[in-house]
Structure formats: structure tokens, C-alpha cells
Write an enzyme that holds these catalytic residues in place. Structure first.
Site, PDB file in Angstrom:
ATOM      1  N   GLU A   1       2.839  -5.528  12.950  1.00 49.70           N
ATOM      2  CA  GLU A   1       1.881  -5.493  14.047  1.00 49.70           C
ATOM      3  C   GLU A   1       1.436  -6.913  14.384  1.00 49.70           C
ATOM      4  O   GLU A   1       1.123  -7.224  15.522  1.00 49.70           O
ATOM      5  CB  GLU A   1       0.672  -4.651  13.612  1.00 49.70           C
ATOM      6  CG  GLU A   1      -0.429  -4.534  14.618  1.00 49.70           C
ATOM      7  CD  GLU A   1      -1.614  -3.753  14.075  1.00 49.70           C
ATOM      8  OE1 GLU A   1      -2.627  -3.729  14.784  1.00 49.70           O
ATOM      9  OE2 GLU A   1      -1.537  -3.202  12.965  1.00 49.70           O
TER      10      GLU A   1
ATOM     11  N   ARG B   1       0.809  -1.219   0.000  1.00 49.97           N
ATOM     12  CA  ARG B   1       0.000   0.000   0.000  1.00 49.97           C
ATOM     13  C   ARG B   1       0.842   1.269   0.000  1.00 49.97           C
ATOM     14  O   ARG B   1       0.352   2.338  -0.341  1.00 49.97           O
ATOM     15  CB  ARG B   1      -1.008  -0.037   1.153  1.00 49.97           C
ATOM     16  CG  ARG B   1      -2.103  -1.091   0.920  1.00 49.97           C
ATOM     17  CD  ARG B   1      -3.127  -1.157   2.026  1.00 49.97           C
ATOM     18  NE  ARG B   1      -2.557  -1.308   3.339  1.00 49.97           N
ATOM     19  CZ  ARG B   1      -2.289  -2.478   3.942  1.00 49.97           C
ATOM     20  NH1 ARG B   1      -2.554  -3.600   3.332  1.00 49.97           N
ATOM     21  NH2 ARG B   1      -1.772  -2.511   5.143  1.00 49.97           N
TER      22      ARG B   1
END
Length: 171
Positions: free
Chosen positions: A95, A58
Site C-alpha cells: 500500500e 502479522r
């Protein structure tokens, strides 16, 4: 402009307990996508940028149009094994897991000023690894630009204090 209205939150993706901020709902709206890139351009245009680097995947959809809008080059930072030329690589924590990033060895000339652009600042792992790769090639990271920052994960605190961090939205 309220960009948050165009972000979809998906519960428990990619794993239990994660509230994934999905920018595809903003990207599919041409006017909002353009407005987001235009606003990021306004927020970073004071920086002396030679190149924009964007981590896969992204970071490409934020970094490439931002580079175009600023009339500077774009450097893709990809997952290991995806670039055809000679590369440098570094491991990093996500994450929700681990991965490896790579850049072409000839992507950046010593002394070039680089802005890192991505969709999201979470733990800071992807961006710190991108910084490390750019520095290995002699580049100077002068800032970072994100559509979204997840404040609860304190990614900003894990990045160099002198790094200018620009975001459109904070959660």
C-alpha cells in the site's frame, strides 16, 4: 462479536494519509484474540485445507494459531534473506512501498491445498504474490482469511475471482 472495538486506528502511519489498523490491541486481549481465531476457524473449516501460509509478519500471528486450531501445517512466507533454506522469491507492491517475499522451495508439495491467512487485505499485492509463490511450487490456493479488509483499496478485485475471501471486519 464486535472485533472493531478492539482495533486501534493510528493516523498517518507509516506515512502521511494512511489510517493504520493496529491489531495489537486485539492481540493483547487473550479472549478477543482467541475469539477472532475461533471465528476464522469456523468460517474456513468447510474448506479442504492441507496447509496455511502466512506472510510476514502479522500473517504469522493469524496463520499459525489458525493452523493449530485446524490441525494443519503452517508455512511462513518471509521477506527476502530471512529463510535459512533454498528459496523462491517474488517482488510485490505494498500500500505504501515495495518489497520481496520468499518461501522455502520444499514448503509445499504439488497438489496440496493452501489457505493464505493474514491480518489485513489492502491492495492485494502481498496476497497475490503469496499466491504466485504457492503456485510456483505446485500448490493450490483454495482461499484466504483476514482479520481486516480495507474496502476502499479494492484488494479483493485484484485477486482471482474463484478465491474464497473470508474476513472478520471491513473498513
Amino acid at each position: 462479536m464486535n472485533f472493531k472495538e478492539h482495533i486501534r486506528v493510528i493516523e498517518d502511519f507509516p506515512q502521511q494519509g494512511i489510517r493504520f489498523k493496529d491489531i495489537t490491541t486485539l492481540l493483547k486481549n487473550g479472549q478477543m484474540y482467541k475469539a477472532a481465531i475461533d471465528e476464522l476457524r469456523e468460517k474456513v473449516k468447510h474448506l479442504e485445507i492441507d496447509l496455511i501460509a502466512g506472510p510476514e509478519a502479522r500473517g504469522f500471528v493469524v496463520g499459525a494459531p489458525l493452523a493449530y486450531a485446524l490441525d494443519v501445517g503452517f508455512i511462513p512466507i518471509r521477506k527476502s534473506g530471512k529463510l535459512p533454506g533454498e528459496t523462491i522469491e517474488a517482488d510485490y507492491n505494498l500500500e505504501y512501498g515495495k518489497d520481496k517475499l520468499a518461501m522455502h522451495k520444499d514448503a509445499i508439495l504439488p497438489g496440496q491445498k493452501v489457505l493464505i491467512a493474514d491480518d489485513l487485505l489492502a491492495t492485494g499485492g502481498t496476497i497475490q504474490t503469496s499466491i504466485d509463490l504457492i503456485k510456483q511450487l505446485g500448490g493450490e490456493v483454495i482461499g484466504s482469511a483476514f482479520m481486516i479488509e480495507l474496502m476502499s483499496l479494492n484488494g479483493r478485485d485484484k485477486l482471482p475471482s474463484e478465491l474464497e475471501i473470508i474476513t472478520l471486519m471491513q473498513y
